[in-house]
Design a protein around this motif. Structure first.
Motif, PDB file in Angstrom:
ATOM      1  N   LEU A  60       0.693  -1.174  -0.266  1.00  9.73           N
ATOM      2  CA  LEU A  60       0.150  -0.195  -0.156  1.00  9.73           C
ATOM      3  C   LEU A  60       0.556   1.407   0.426  1.00  9.73           C
ATOM      4  CD1 LEU A  60      -2.180  -1.479   2.991  1.00  9.73           C
ATOM      5  CD2 LEU A  60      -3.428  -0.702   0.632  1.00  9.73           C
ATOM      6  N   LEU A  61       0.791   1.682  -1.281  1.00  7.64           N
ATOM      7  CA  LEU A  61       1.501   3.176  -1.182  1.00  7.64           C
ATOM      8  C   LEU A  61       1.226   4.823  -1.146  1.00  7.64           C
ATOM      9  CD1 LEU A  61       2.620   2.246  -4.477  1.00  7.64           C
ATOM     10  CD2 LEU A  61       4.256   2.425  -2.762  1.00  7.64           C
ATOM     11  N   SER A  62      -0.098   4.469  -0.444  1.00 10.03           N
ATOM     12  CA  SER A  62      -0.923   6.118  -0.047  1.00 10.03           C
ATOM     13  C   SER A  62      -1.812   5.751   0.486  1.00 10.03           C
ATOM     14  CB  SER A  62      -0.863   6.916  -1.135  1.00 10.03           C
ATOM     15  OG  SER A  62      -0.975   6.130  -2.375  1.00 10.03           O
ATOM     16  N   GLY A  63      -1.992   5.086   2.086  1.00  8.54           N
ATOM     17  CA  GLY A  63      -3.422   4.846   2.629  1.00  8.54           C
ATOM     18  C   GLY A  63      -4.368   3.018   1.902  1.00  8.54           C
ATOM     19  N   PHE A  64      -5.507   3.118   2.878  1.00  9.83           N
ATOM     20  CA  PHE A  64      -6.415   2.245   2.725  1.00  9.83           C
ATOM     21  C   PHE A  64      -5.587   0.727   3.003  1.00  9.83           C
ATOM     22  CE2 PHE A  64      -6.164   3.781  -2.069  1.00  9.83           C
ATOM     23  CZ  PHE A  64      -7.018   5.017  -1.632  1.00  9.83           C
ATOM     24  N   THR A  65      -4.643   0.967   4.049  1.00  9.01           N
ATOM     25  CA  THR A  65      -3.986   0.536   4.661  1.00  9.01           C
ATOM     26  C   THR A  65      -5.570  -0.094   6.214  1.00  9.01           C
ATOM     27  OG1 THR A  65      -2.207   1.149   4.630  1.00  9.01           O
ATOM     28  CG2 THR A  65      -2.169  -0.021   6.467  1.00  9.01           C
ATOM     29  N   ARG A 206     -10.587  13.030  10.725  1.00  7.32           N
ATOM     30  CA  ARG A 206     -10.673  13.325  11.485  1.00  7.32           C
ATOM     31  C   ARG A 206     -12.037  13.026  12.173  1.00  7.32           C
ATOM     32  NH1 ARG A 206      -7.623  15.281   7.484  1.00  7.32           N
ATOM     33  NH2 ARG A 206      -5.361  16.343   8.237  1.00  7.32           N
ATOM     34  N   GLY A 207     -13.035  11.517  11.452  1.00  7.92           N
ATOM     35  CA  GLY A 207     -14.128  11.928  12.458  1.00  7.92           C
ATOM     36  C   GLY A 207     -15.699  12.507  11.904  1.00  7.92           C
ATOM     37  N   THR A 208     -15.387  13.117  10.812  1.00 13.12           N
ATOM     38  CA  THR A 208     -15.524  13.923  10.105  1.00 13.12           C
ATOM     39  C   THR A 208     -17.098  13.358   9.019  1.00 13.12           C
ATOM     40  OG1 THR A 208     -14.951  14.090   7.960  1.00 13.12           O
ATOM     41  CG2 THR A 208     -14.932  16.336   9.925  1.00 13.12           C
ATOM     42  N   GLU A 209     -16.656  12.213   8.855  1.00  9.82           N
ATOM     43  CA  GLU A 209     -17.878  11.298   8.059  1.00  9.82           C
ATOM     44  C   GLU A 209     -18.627  10.797   8.829  1.00  9.82           C
ATOM     45  OE1 GLU A 209     -13.978  10.720   5.434  1.00  9.82           O
ATOM     46  OE2 GLU A 209     -14.028  10.698   7.401  1.00  9.82           O
ATOM     47  N   ILE A 210     -18.038  10.346  10.571  1.00 11.81           N
ATOM     48  CA  ILE A 210     -18.878   9.870  11.483  1.00 11.81           C
ATOM     49  C   ILE A 210     -20.026  10.435  11.802  1.00 11.81           C
ATOM     50  CG2 ILE A 210     -19.016   8.675  13.650  1.00 11.81           C
ATOM     51  CD1 ILE A 210     -16.719   7.697  13.040  1.00 11.81           C
ATOM     52  N   LEU A 211     -19.714  12.238  12.676  1.00  9.77           N
ATOM     53  CA  LEU A 211     -20.066  12.598  13.296  1.00  9.77           C
ATOM     54  C   LEU A 211     -21.273  13.338  12.043  1.00  9.77           C
ATOM     55  CD1 LEU A 211     -17.524  14.717  14.820  1.00  9.77           C
ATOM     56  CD2 LEU A 211     -19.059  13.824  16.128  1.00  9.77           C
ATOM     57  N   TYR A 212     -20.874  13.671  10.908  1.00 12.33           N
ATOM     58  CA  TYR A 212     -21.538  14.937  10.292  1.00 12.33           C
ATOM     59  C   TYR A 212     -22.604  13.947   9.019  1.00 12.33           C
ATOM     60  CZ  TYR A 212     -18.446  18.374  11.827  1.00 12.33           C
ATOM     61  OH  TYR A 212     -17.925  19.283  12.306  1.00 12.33           O
ATOM     62  N   GLN A 213     -22.004  12.816   8.734  1.00 15.31           N
ATOM     63  CA  GLN A 213     -22.784  11.374   7.731  1.00 15.31           C
ATOM     64  C   GLN A 213     -23.198  10.705   8.012  1.00 15.31           C
ATOM     65  OE1 GLN A 213     -20.810  10.774   4.048  1.00 15.31           O
ATOM     66  NE2 GLN A 213     -18.892  12.115   4.542  1.00 15.31           N
ATOM     67  N   ALA A 214     -22.634  10.046   9.013  1.00 15.59           N
ATOM     68  CA  ALA A 214     -23.541   8.690   9.707  1.00 15.59           C
ATOM     69  C   ALA A 214     -24.376   8.819  10.907  1.00 15.59           C
ATOM     70  CB  ALA A 214     -22.429   7.723  10.337  1.00 15.59           C
ATOM     71  N   MET A 215     -24.122   9.979  11.386  1.00 14.75           N
ATOM     72  CA  MET A 215     -24.178  10.541  13.467  1.00 14.75           C
ATOM     73  C   MET A 215     -25.143  12.131  13.194  1.00 14.75           C
ATOM     74  SD  MET A 215     -21.575  10.364  15.852  1.00 14.75           S
ATOM     75  CE  MET A 215     -21.419   8.397  17.098  1.00 14.75           C
ATOM     76  N   ASN A 216     -25.366  12.242  11.577  1.00 15.22           N
ATOM     77  CA  ASN A 216     -25.971  13.598  11.362  1.00 15.22           C
ATOM     78  C   ASN A 216     -25.919  14.430  12.277  1.00 15.22           C
ATOM     79  OD1 ASN A 216     -28.069  15.332   9.444  1.00 15.22           O
ATOM     80  ND2 ASN A 216     -29.979  13.997  10.145  1.00 15.22           N
ATOM     81  N   LEU A 217     -25.476  15.137  13.349  1.00 12.08           N
ATOM     82  CA  LEU A 217     -24.652  16.175  14.059  1.00 12.08           C
ATOM     83  C   LEU A 217     -24.515  16.936  13.143  1.00 12.08           C
ATOM     84  CD1 LEU A 217     -22.095  14.729  16.575  1.00 12.08           C
ATOM     85  CD2 LEU A 217     -24.863  15.073  16.321  1.00 12.08           C
ATOM     86  N   LYS A 218     -25.120  18.184  13.915  1.00  9.82           N
ATOM     87  CA  LYS A 218     -24.597  19.641  12.483  1.00  9.82           C
ATOM     88  C   LYS A 218     -24.007  20.355  12.989  1.00  9.82           C
ATOM     89  CE  LYS A 218     -29.707  21.352  13.027  1.00  9.82           C
ATOM     90  NZ  LYS A 218     -29.970  20.761  12.136  1.00  9.82           N
ATOM     91  N   MET A 219     -23.269  20.934  11.660  1.00  8.51           N
ATOM     92  CA  MET A 219     -22.581  22.216  11.412  1.00  8.51           C
ATOM     93  C   MET A 219     -22.091  22.910  11.418  1.00  8.51           C
ATOM     94  SD  MET A 219     -19.778  21.897   8.259  1.00  8.51           S
ATOM     95  CE  MET A 219     -20.164  19.815   7.870  1.00  8.51           C
ATOM     96  N   PRO A 220     -21.396  24.041  12.445  1.00  8.74           N
ATOM     97  CA  PRO A 220     -21.587  25.788  12.464  1.00  8.74           C
ATOM     98  C   PRO A 220     -21.711  26.253  10.826  1.00  8.74           C
ATOM     99  CG  PRO A 220     -20.275  24.984  13.837  1.00  8.74           C
ATOM    100  CD  PRO A 220     -20.199  23.690  13.151  1.00  8.74           C
ATOM    101  N   ASP A 221     -22.452  27.393  10.816  1.00 12.58           N
ATOM    102  CA  ASP A 221     -22.807  28.092   9.778  1.00 12.58           C
ATOM    103  C   ASP A 221     -21.436  28.322   9.338  1.00 12.58           C
ATOM    104  OD1 ASP A 221     -25.441  27.487   9.028  1.00 12.58           O
ATOM    105  OD2 ASP A 221     -26.031  29.372  10.890  1.00 12.58           O
ATOM    106  N   LYS A 222     -20.910  29.396   9.736  1.00  8.10           N
ATOM    107  CA  LYS A 222     -19.909  29.471   9.346  1.00  8.10           C
ATOM    108  C   LYS A 222     -18.700  28.399   8.557  1.00  8.10           C
ATOM    109  CE  LYS A 222     -16.694  32.694   8.654  1.00  8.10           C
ATOM    110  NZ  LYS A 222     -17.388  34.640   7.849  1.00  8.10           N
ATOM    111  N   PHE A 287      -7.223   9.453   8.986  1.00 12.30           N
ATOM    112  CA  PHE A 287      -7.525   8.177   7.912  1.00 12.30           C
ATOM    113  C   PHE A 287      -9.009   8.246   8.020  1.00 12.30           C
ATOM    114  CE2 PHE A 287      -3.346   7.082   7.940  1.00 12.30           C
ATOM    115  CZ  PHE A 287      -2.952   6.390   7.237  1.00 12.30           C
ATOM    116  N   SER A 288      -9.707   7.523   7.625  1.00 13.63           N
ATOM    117  CA  SER A 288     -11.315   6.991   7.067  1.00 13.63           C
ATOM    118  C   SER A 288     -11.322   5.316   6.504  1.00 13.63           C
ATOM    119  CB  SER A 288     -11.973   8.058   6.586  1.00 13.63           C
ATOM    120  OG  SER A 288     -11.609   8.100   5.590  1.00 13.63           O
TER     121      SER A 288
END
Length: 307
Positions: A60-65, A206-222, A287-288
């Motif tokens: 593996l040369l760039s992620g996906f490990t 950094r956990g963004t996929e979990i928090l915003y996509q999977a958990m549907n938590l809200k992101m600040p407008d800014k 990593f994700s």
């Protein structure tokens, strides 16, 4: 009588010998076929490619490990970021560090499959060493990417099983968290790296996929305005309060500049004053993959719910 019998016996011997040779030839040919490794055709983003049906020496040369680790396929070489990732420390303790510029090292490891991003160097030379499959970063979402790795490794069912299970677990945790903190409560993901600060959208690890996509938590407008489209956005410590949500996930590298945390600007952020800043180890957070996501999901459950 003997004169007539001898040619017949000779002819019979010749026929038996020929049949024996033909059978032997077929068996030898069949044996050779069995010795050849089985392959499958994988539909990569660059077209169909023949790859091992059961790869045993993957580089593996760039992620996906973490994707390959989760699917139980043997790895013989990884990039420096994977090798130094504490999340994979145990799994990669005996695995060599490689790069797309050190072709001799890759040849020594005798890979039967090489995986990397589409921008890796020496791609044509790598293809001569072993079947090489590349992916464009961000072309597929994190779950689809894992499914693609599953197809490549001939483990699509296993990949889909993890996806289904993860979505269920993350949704359940998200429902519990929103029930506890409120549907409109916002969460920011901020990282301190070197001397810089970054805020992230919904698909930049950094956990963004979990928090915003999977958990549907809200992101600040800014954050939504500046980072959602690009994935991330660099900010200064002075404007940090504008991007801080009711809760903050702070991804920190040990060797980064953390002096911003000593400023009054930072200390007066409501999330800081209310002890709603959850610090995540930056090393490995970029990593994700399933291994990383499972650990991050546990971290968020403990941070928000205390369990």
């Amino acid at each position: 009588m003997k004169k007539l019998l001898f040619p017949f016996i000779l002819l019979l011997v010749l026929i038996i010998s020929a049949c024996s040779n033909e059978t032997s030839g077929k068996e030898e040919s069949s044996s050779k076929k069995e010795e050849q490794p089985k392959t499958i055709t994988y539909q990569s983003e660059n077209g169909p490619i023949e790859v091992p049906a059961n790869p045993k020496r993957v580089i593996l040369l760039s992620g996906f490990t973490g994707n390959v680790i989760d699917l139980g396929v043997n790895i013989v070489g990884v990039d420096v970021w994977s090798k130094n990732n504490p999340t994979f420390k145990e799994e990669l303790k005996d695995v060599a560090e490689v790069s797309d510029e050190n072709l001799e090292k890759i040849i020594e490891l005798e890979p039967d499959l090489i995986i990397g991003l589409s921008n890796i160097k020496n791609l044509d030379k790598l293809k001569e060493i072993a079947p090489t499959v590349t992916y464009t970063w961000g072309k597929a979402d994190y779950l689809t990417q894992h499914l693609e790795i599953g197809k490549l490794l001939n483990k699509e069912k296993e990949a889909q099983a993890w996806i289904d299970d993860f979505k269920t677990r993350a949704k359940t945790a998200g429902d519990e968290i929103r029930s506890k903190i409120g549907e409109d409560t916002t969460v920011s993901v901020i990282e301190a790296y070197d001397k810089d600060l970054y805020v992230f959208g919904n698909n930049w690890a950094r956990g963004t996929e979990i928090l915003y996509q999977a958990m549907n938590l809200k992101m600040p407008d800014k954050v939504k305005e500046m980072a959602l489209k690009s994935g991330y956005y660099a900010i200064s410590a002075e404007v940090l309060p504008e991007y801080a949500g009711d809760y903050v996930i702070l991804s920190k590298y040990a060797d980064a500049d953390h002096s911003f945390q000593e400023t009054e600007t930072y200390k007066n952020i409501p999330a800081v004053k209310n002890n709603r800043v959850f610090e995540l180890n930056g090393k490995g957070a970029s990593f994700s993959d399933p291994v990383t996501l499972d650990k991050q999901l546990d971290f968020f459950k403990k941070s928000f719910l205390g369990n």
